[in-house]
Write a protein that holds these residues in place. Sequence first.
Motif, PDB file in Angstrom:
ATOM      1  N   LEU A   1       0.816  -1.210   0.000  1.00 58.81           N
ATOM      2  CA  LEU A   1       0.000   0.000   0.000  1.00 58.81           C
ATOM      3  C   LEU A   1       0.853   1.264   0.000  1.00 58.81           C
ATOM      4  N   GLY A   2       2.171   1.062  -0.017  1.00 58.82           N
ATOM      5  CA  GLY A   2       3.070   2.201  -0.020  1.00 58.82           C
ATOM      6  C   GLY A   2       3.288   2.817   1.346  1.00 58.82           C
ATOM      7  N   LYS A   3       2.886   2.101   2.401  1.00 63.98           N
ATOM      8  CA  LYS A   3       3.033   2.611   3.761  1.00 63.98           C
ATOM      9  C   LYS A   3       4.095   1.805   4.508  1.00 63.98           C
ATOM     10  N   PRO A   4       4.716   2.400   5.559  1.00 62.14           N
ATOM     11  CA  PRO A   4       5.743   1.674   6.307  1.00 62.14           C
ATOM     12  C   PRO A   4       5.214   0.355   6.861  1.00 62.14           C
ATOM     13  N   ILE A   5       6.070  -0.660   6.859  1.00 60.68           N
ATOM     14  CA  ILE A   5       5.697  -1.980   7.350  1.00 60.68           C
ATOM     15  C   ILE A   5       5.410  -1.910   8.850  1.00 60.68           C
ATOM     16  N   THR A   6       4.339  -2.567   9.275  1.00 57.98           N
ATOM     17  CA  THR A   6       3.957  -2.580  10.691  1.00 57.98           C
ATOM     18  C   THR A   6       3.961  -4.003  11.234  1.00 57.98           C
ATOM     19  N   ASP A   7       3.884  -4.105  12.569  1.00 56.65           N
ATOM     20  CA  ASP A   7       3.816  -5.430  13.191  1.00 56.65           C
ATOM     21  C   ASP A   7       2.355  -5.883  13.259  1.00 56.65           C
ATOM     22  N   ALA A   8       2.116  -6.980  13.967  1.00 61.82           N
ATOM     23  CA  ALA A   8       0.770  -7.545  14.031  1.00 61.82           C
ATOM     24  C   ALA A   8      -0.224  -6.635  14.738  1.00 61.82           C
ATOM     25  N   PHE A   9       0.295  -5.661  15.499  1.00 53.23           N
ATOM     26  CA  PHE A   9      -0.572  -4.747  16.248  1.00 53.23           C
ATOM     27  C   PHE A   9      -0.715  -3.384  15.559  1.00 53.23           C
ATOM     28  N   GLY A  10      -0.152  -3.273  14.353  1.00 51.77           N
ATOM     29  CA  GLY A  10      -0.263  -2.030  13.619  1.00 51.77           C
ATOM     30  C   GLY A  10       0.760  -0.987  14.005  1.00 51.77           C
ATOM     31  N   LYS A  11       1.724  -1.373  14.828  1.00 51.30           N
ATOM     32  CA  LYS A  11       2.768  -0.438  15.234  1.00 51.30           C
ATOM     33  C   LYS A  11       3.967  -0.557  14.291  1.00 51.30           C
ATOM     34  N   PRO A  12       4.782   0.501  14.174  1.00 48.96           N
ATOM     35  CA  PRO A  12       5.957   0.435  13.286  1.00 48.96           C
ATOM     36  C   PRO A  12       6.848  -0.758  13.625  1.00 48.96           C
ATOM     37  N   ALA A  13       7.178  -1.535  12.621  1.00 41.75           N
ATOM     38  CA  ALA A  13       8.016  -2.716  12.815  1.00 41.75           C
ATOM     39  C   ALA A  13       9.488  -2.343  12.650  1.00 41.75           C
ATOM     40  N   ASP A  14      10.378  -3.218  13.121  1.00 42.15           N
ATOM     41  CA  ASP A  14      11.822  -2.988  12.979  1.00 42.15           C
ATOM     42  C   ASP A  14      12.450  -4.178  12.256  1.00 42.15           C
ATOM     43  N   PRO A  15      13.749  -4.084  11.887  1.00 41.54           N
ATOM     44  CA  PRO A  15      14.386  -5.165  11.123  1.00 41.54           C
ATOM     45  C   PRO A  15      14.385  -6.529  11.802  1.00 41.54           C
ATOM     46  N   PHE A  16      14.244  -6.577  13.129  1.00 38.16           N
ATOM     47  CA  PHE A  16      14.143  -7.878  13.779  1.00 38.16           C
ATOM     48  C   PHE A  16      12.783  -8.512  13.520  1.00 38.16           C
ATOM     49  N   GLN A  17      11.834  -7.726  13.037  1.00 33.39           N
ATOM     50  CA  GLN A  17      10.506  -8.245  12.731  1.00 33.39           C
ATOM     51  C   GLN A  17      10.311  -8.479  11.236  1.00 33.39           C
ATOM     52  N   PHE A  18      10.818  -7.557  10.408  1.00 35.89           N
ATOM     53  CA  PHE A  18      10.600  -7.722   8.961  1.00 35.89           C
ATOM     54  C   PHE A  18      11.876  -8.002   8.180  1.00 35.89           C
ATOM     55  N   GLY A  19      12.998  -8.208   8.875  1.00 37.12           N
ATOM     56  CA  GLY A  19      14.255  -8.491   8.175  1.00 37.12           C
ATOM     57  C   GLY A  19      14.737  -7.266   7.427  1.00 37.12           C
ATOM     58  N   SER A  20      14.928  -7.401   6.127  1.00 36.10           N
ATOM     59  CA  SER A  20      15.383  -6.259   5.326  1.00 36.10           C
ATOM     60  C   SER A  20      14.222  -5.530   4.680  1.00 36.10           C
ATOM     61  N   GLY A  21      13.011  -6.086   4.788  1.00 34.46           N
ATOM     62  CA  GLY A  21      11.840  -5.414   4.239  1.00 34.46           C
ATOM     63  C   GLY A  21      11.002  -6.305   3.349  1.00 34.46           C
ATOM     64  N   HIS A  22      10.196  -5.670   2.528  1.00 35.23           N
ATOM     65  CA  HIS A  22       9.285  -6.356   1.604  1.00 35.23           C
ATOM     66  C   HIS A  22      10.046  -6.671   0.317  1.00 35.23           C
ATOM     67  N   PHE A  23      10.270  -7.955   0.042  1.00 34.86           N
ATOM     68  CA  PHE A  23      11.152  -8.300  -1.081  1.00 34.86           C
ATOM     69  C   PHE A  23      10.477  -8.044  -2.425  1.00 34.86           C
ATOM     70  N   ARG A  24      11.319  -7.655  -3.396  1.00 32.70           N
ATOM     71  CA  ARG A  24      10.864  -7.304  -4.741  1.00 32.70           C
ATOM     72  C   ARG A  24      11.612  -8.179  -5.751  1.00 32.70           C
ATOM     73  N   PRO A  25      10.979  -9.247  -6.243  1.00 35.04           N
ATOM     74  CA  PRO A  25      11.666 -10.189  -7.140  1.00 35.04           C
ATOM     75  C   PRO A  25      12.273  -9.547  -8.381  1.00 35.04           C
ATOM     76  N   THR A  26      11.555  -8.610  -9.011  1.00 30.30           N
ATOM     77  CA  THR A  26      12.088  -8.010 -10.240  1.00 30.30           C
ATOM     78  C   THR A  26      13.342  -7.194  -9.959  1.00 30.30           C
ATOM     79  N   LYS A  27      13.386  -6.532  -8.808  1.00 30.86           N
ATOM     80  CA  LYS A  27      14.579  -5.769  -8.444  1.00 30.86           C
ATOM     81  C   LYS A  27      15.713  -6.700  -8.042  1.00 30.86           C
ATOM     82  N   ALA A  28      15.389  -7.829  -7.418  1.00 33.03           N
ATOM     83  CA  ALA A  28      16.418  -8.792  -7.019  1.00 33.03           C
ATOM     84  C   ALA A  28      17.134  -9.379  -8.235  1.00 33.03           C
ATOM     85  N   ALA A  29      16.458  -9.409  -9.378  1.00 30.32           N
ATOM     86  CA  ALA A  29      17.077  -9.940 -10.597  1.00 30.32           C
ATOM     87  C   ALA A  29      18.177  -9.025 -11.113  1.00 30.32           C
ATOM     88  N   ASP A  30      18.133  -7.758 -10.710  1.00 31.56           N
ATOM     89  CA  ASP A  30      19.146  -6.788 -11.140  1.00 31.56           C
ATOM     90  C   ASP A  30      19.538  -5.926  -9.940  1.00 31.56           C
TER      91      ASP A  30
END
Length: 209
Positions: A39-68
Amino acid sequence: MSCPHIGATSALLKAIHPSWSSAAMRSALITSAELNNNLGKPITDAFGKPADPFQFGSGHFRPTKAADPGLVYDASYMDYLLFLCSIGIKNLDSSVKCPIKPPSPSNLNYPSLAIPKLNGTSTVERRVTNVGSSKSVYFVKVKPPPGFSVTISPSILFFNHIGQRKTFTITVKANRVNKGMGKDKYAFGWYTWFDGIHNVQSPIAVSVA
């Protein structure tokens, strides 16, 4: 659903880049991920609060970008053996003897950086391989974890051909304000190499001693 999604994407990456190692493919997935959801918004945890890298790792992966991805953090069998030596696991391979003074675990050529119990200053090394344009120039930008300073040297990487490798250092320093920071509590930041086309982003996690 993360495992089947990543597994399928890794299979596609291997088909596109058959010479890439598993470490290179993982690097491509990590460094090309984004911090916003679909949705173009910062990743949140299960409670709707801002998540951190220990929760989402490096973020929302993008396969097309990973190819290059532009650059990858590759690692060899020996790199991982030295890492295991550094954390006290020995004799996994009888043909390899752990050095008397193994490198710091933080020196594993991984596309993220974690420094636990930092006391003062720590400098680690990373190595990137050019898998993008034959001639390219990458600049670094840093968002340090709150209460820490991060210096990367050199701050510009010049590449003349595909497959060329460049090494750089990351120096993390704890500021005085961290004296009140609780033990085992981490602060998070990022550093990114960019050439105008690719954004090779890596998370940073640091705690104080």
